[in-house]
Scaffold this active site. Structure first.
Site, PDB file in Angstrom:
ATOM      1  N   ARG A  58      73.330 -34.812  -4.980  1.00 39.71           N
ATOM      2  CA  ARG A  58      73.343 -35.362  -3.581  1.00 39.71           C
ATOM      3  C   ARG A  58      73.377 -34.319  -2.664  1.00 39.71           C
ATOM      4  O   ARG A  58      73.421 -32.984  -2.936  1.00 39.71           O
ATOM      5  CB  ARG A  58      74.697 -36.146  -3.343  1.00 39.71           C
ATOM      6  CG  ARG A  58      75.990 -35.875  -4.099  1.00 39.71           C
ATOM      7  CD  ARG A  58      76.621 -34.534  -3.717  1.00 39.71           C
ATOM      8  NE  ARG A  58      76.721 -34.643  -2.196  1.00 39.71           N
ATOM      9  CZ  ARG A  58      76.592 -33.199  -1.569  1.00 39.71           C
ATOM     10  NH1 ARG A  58      76.603 -32.154  -2.160  1.00 39.71           N
ATOM     11  NH2 ARG A  58      76.716 -33.376  -0.252  1.00 39.71           N
ATOM     12  N   GLY A  59      73.357 -34.516  -1.286  1.00 42.30           N
ATOM     13  CA  GLY A  59      72.830 -33.623  -0.211  1.00 42.30           C
ATOM     14  C   GLY A  59      71.236 -33.746   0.057  1.00 42.30           C
ATOM     15  O   GLY A  59      70.656 -33.754  -0.998  1.00 42.30           O
ATOM     16  N   ALA A  60      70.744 -34.043   1.045  1.00 40.98           N
ATOM     17  CA  ALA A  60      69.349 -34.098   1.587  1.00 40.98           C
ATOM     18  C   ALA A  60      68.395 -33.158   0.456  1.00 40.98           C
ATOM     19  O   ALA A  60      67.660 -33.751  -0.222  1.00 40.98           O
ATOM     20  CB  ALA A  60      69.056 -34.291   2.773  1.00 40.98           C
ATOM     21  N   ARG A 101      67.881 -43.890  -2.458  1.00 40.23           N
ATOM     22  CA  ARG A 101      68.586 -43.626  -1.347  1.00 40.23           C
ATOM     23  C   ARG A 101      67.878 -43.700   0.085  1.00 40.23           C
ATOM     24  O   ARG A 101      66.785 -42.925  -0.186  1.00 40.23           O
ATOM     25  CB  ARG A 101      69.747 -42.508  -1.298  1.00 40.23           C
ATOM     26  CG  ARG A 101      70.568 -42.656  -2.535  1.00 40.23           C
ATOM     27  CD  ARG A 101      71.595 -41.303  -2.364  1.00 40.23           C
ATOM     28  NE  ARG A 101      72.662 -41.475  -1.122  1.00 40.23           N
ATOM     29  CZ  ARG A 101      73.528 -40.551  -0.996  1.00 40.23           C
ATOM     30  NH1 ARG A 101      73.346 -39.403  -1.514  1.00 40.23           N
ATOM     31  NH2 ARG A 101      74.416 -40.834   0.021  1.00 40.23           N
ATOM     32  N   GLN A 211      83.479 -35.413  -0.674  1.00 40.56           N
ATOM     33  CA  GLN A 211      82.572 -34.004  -0.671  1.00 40.56           C
ATOM     34  C   GLN A 211      83.313 -32.856  -0.274  1.00 40.56           C
ATOM     35  O   GLN A 211      82.717 -31.774  -0.771  1.00 40.56           O
ATOM     36  CB  GLN A 211      81.243 -34.484  -0.308  1.00 40.56           C
ATOM     37  CG  GLN A 211      80.291 -35.530  -0.831  1.00 40.56           C
ATOM     38  CD  GLN A 211      80.474 -37.051  -0.372  1.00 40.56           C
ATOM     39  OE1 GLN A 211      81.525 -37.310   0.342  1.00 40.56           O
ATOM     40  NE2 GLN A 211      79.498 -37.810  -0.445  1.00 40.56           N
ATOM     41  N   ASP A 252      71.098 -35.529   7.313  1.00 38.07           N
ATOM     42  CA  ASP A 252      70.078 -36.276   6.343  1.00 38.07           C
ATOM     43  C   ASP A 252      68.830 -36.758   7.122  1.00 38.07           C
ATOM     44  O   ASP A 252      67.609 -36.848   6.440  1.00 38.07           O
ATOM     45  CB  ASP A 252      70.921 -37.623   5.881  1.00 38.07           C
ATOM     46  CG  ASP A 252      71.896 -37.167   4.975  1.00 38.07           C
ATOM     47  OD1 ASP A 252      72.893 -36.632   5.337  1.00 38.07           O
ATOM     48  OD2 ASP A 252      71.471 -37.154   3.655  1.00 38.07           O
ATOM     49  N   ASN A 262      74.108 -37.894   9.742  1.00 42.79           N
ATOM     50  CA  ASN A 262      74.948 -37.258   8.613  1.00 42.79           C
ATOM     51  C   ASN A 262      76.101 -38.138   8.097  1.00 42.79           C
ATOM     52  O   ASN A 262      75.958 -39.081   8.482  1.00 42.79           O
ATOM     53  CB  ASN A 262      75.080 -35.880   9.138  1.00 42.79           C
ATOM     54  CG  ASN A 262      75.774 -34.882   8.241  1.00 42.79           C
ATOM     55  OD1 ASN A 262      74.873 -34.795   7.143  1.00 42.79           O
ATOM     56  ND2 ASN A 262      76.688 -34.189   8.238  1.00 42.79           N
ATOM     57  N   LYS A 263      76.769 -37.573   7.307  1.00 41.49           N
ATOM     58  CA  LYS A 263      77.793 -38.129   6.554  1.00 41.49           C
ATOM     59  C   LYS A 263      78.650 -38.864   7.342  1.00 41.49           C
ATOM     60  O   LYS A 263      79.109 -38.332   8.633  1.00 41.49           O
ATOM     61  CB  LYS A 263      78.530 -37.297   5.670  1.00 41.49           C
ATOM     62  CG  LYS A 263      79.705 -37.644   4.882  1.00 41.49           C
ATOM     63  CD  LYS A 263      79.448 -38.698   4.073  1.00 41.49           C
ATOM     64  CE  LYS A 263      78.409 -38.377   2.989  1.00 41.49           C
ATOM     65  NZ  LYS A 263      77.914 -39.576   2.500  1.00 41.49           N
TER      66      LYS A 263
END
Ligand code: MRU
Length: 375
Positions: A58-60, A101, A211, A252, A262-263
């Site tokens: 995960r993570g762009a 995603r 995370q 993201d 973002n998150k």
């Protein structure tokens, strides 16, 4: 790749890499961290899709690199000498992986870049399919290598925005585990650590998938950084005490006007930071900037299953059976709350519509992305 004996901390493991002999993408299964460090091999389209959807990777930027290496791995298995048949199957894989995603634009960015490489070699230059595959291999490896250089540059520019001893707050994980090396939001922290800057980092735990607690606190602690874990609702408390001089977060997707997804929870931190006069910096490689999306309102925000909020991480359920749950994975921080967007070409400042266009034009002119100059 280092042997098991040489690996001392989580930072000695590759977040995502290619194993040519096995024809597989190798990732750290991040759902098991920090308790267990396990590498897994992804060989099929379904395995790659699941790993992205389930946040094993995960993570762009890491998602983009996984997709690039993944589609190369899949393309090797396409058994034909006819480019039209090859491309038809390639497109199927591309569409499928792209559906894993929706918010991180790096996923479609990397897949489009791989598709362009295939089309140029196979359709325009009429190269044999075997050569197209070799070109895809090189492109995927280039995407991975560039990520290291890009993150380092973000770190260098980010470091100019803070002073030794500063308190830095970060949300989610935009660390090495979200990239190939350095991270984006953590790149200034790691570079500062190399120079003995002695930053004091506050990591939001980042509900619901933690995370911040499981990944950011883990990797920064492994690197010897002074990191303090806080719950998501504590950022106002540490800012009110004057313990935070800057917020660095990842991203993201940045829209053309500077709004940044973002998150979930990032926009809360940004609003609180504005109240306390703390600057908020979005760390974003240009692969995360989406000039085709005019504002944050048009960004597709992923919604995830209710059980992530009601049942994960505790032994007992944390909420009553049948309660309604809303679980968006990201939120959009309004560009007015953002003090700067740190890219590999420099720090973009408001008005973002102009500064981002300048950066993206400059990127278009520079062939070798390692030769980035400040804007
Ligand atoms: O759901 P995740 O863990 O993929 O969300 C990750 C983030 O929100 C990161 O901040 C973002 O992708 C940037 S990573 C350099």
């Amino acid at each position: 790749m280092k042997s098991n004996d040489e690996r001392k901390t989580i930072l000695d493991y590759d977040t995502v890499t290619l194993d040519e002999a096995q024809n597989a993408v190798i990732i750290i299964d991040q759902t098991l961290l920090p308790g267990r460090t396990e590498l897994i091999a992804l060989r099929t389209a379904q395995e790659i899709w699941d790993a992205i959807y389930l946040l094993k990777v995960r993570g762009a930027p890491a998602i983009g690199v996984t997709a690039a290496l993944g589609i190369y791995v899949l393309s090797r298995e396409i058994d034909t000498d006819d480019f039209r048949i090859f491309y038809g199957k390639f497109r199927e894989y591309k569409e499928f992986l792209d559906s894993a995603r929706p918010t991180a634009v790096n996923l479609s960015w990397a897949l489009k870049r791989m598709e362009r490489a295939a089309l140029q070699a196979g359709r325009e230059e009429k190269r044999p399919v075997a050569e197209v595959k070799e070109i895809l291999r090189r492109e995927a490896i280039r995407i991975r290598e560039e990520d290291i250089e890009v993150c380092r540059k973000i770190g260098e520019y980010g470091l100019t925005l803070v002073k030794p001893g500063d308190g830095i707050l970060t949300h989610c994980n935009a660390g090495q585990l979200a990239t190939v090396k350095y991270g984006t939001a953590t790149a200034p922290i790691y570079l500062g650590q190399e120079k003995g800057y002695g930053f004091k980092v506050f990591a939001d735990e980042t509900r619901p998938l933690l995370q911040g607690a499981r990944l950011t606190a883990f990797e920064l602690q492994s690197a010897g950084v002074d990191v303090t874990l806080i719950c998501d609702n504590m950022s106002a408390s540490v800012m009110a005490k004057g313990l935070v001089q800057a917020v660095f977060v990842g991203c993201d997707r940045v829209a053309a006007n500077g709004d940044a997804a973002n998150k979930i929870g990032t926009s809360v931190v940004a609003a609180v930071a504005k109240h306390y006069g703390v600057p908020v910096y979005i760390c974003a490689p240009t692969s995360t900037i989406d000039m085709a999306t005019p504002t944050g309102r048009e960004i597709h925000i992923e919604e995830r299953p209710a059980h992530e909020v009601t049942e994960m991480w505790y032994k007992e359920r944390m909420a009553p059976e049948g309660v309604k749950v809303y679980n968006p994975a990201f939120d959009v921080t309004d560009h007015e709350l953002i003090s700067g967007i740190v890219t590999e070409y420099g720090v973009a400042r408001a008005p973002y519509t102009e500064s981002l266009r300048l950066i993206m034009n400059q990127k278009g002119k520079i062939r070798n992305e390692a030769e980035c100059e400040p804007v």
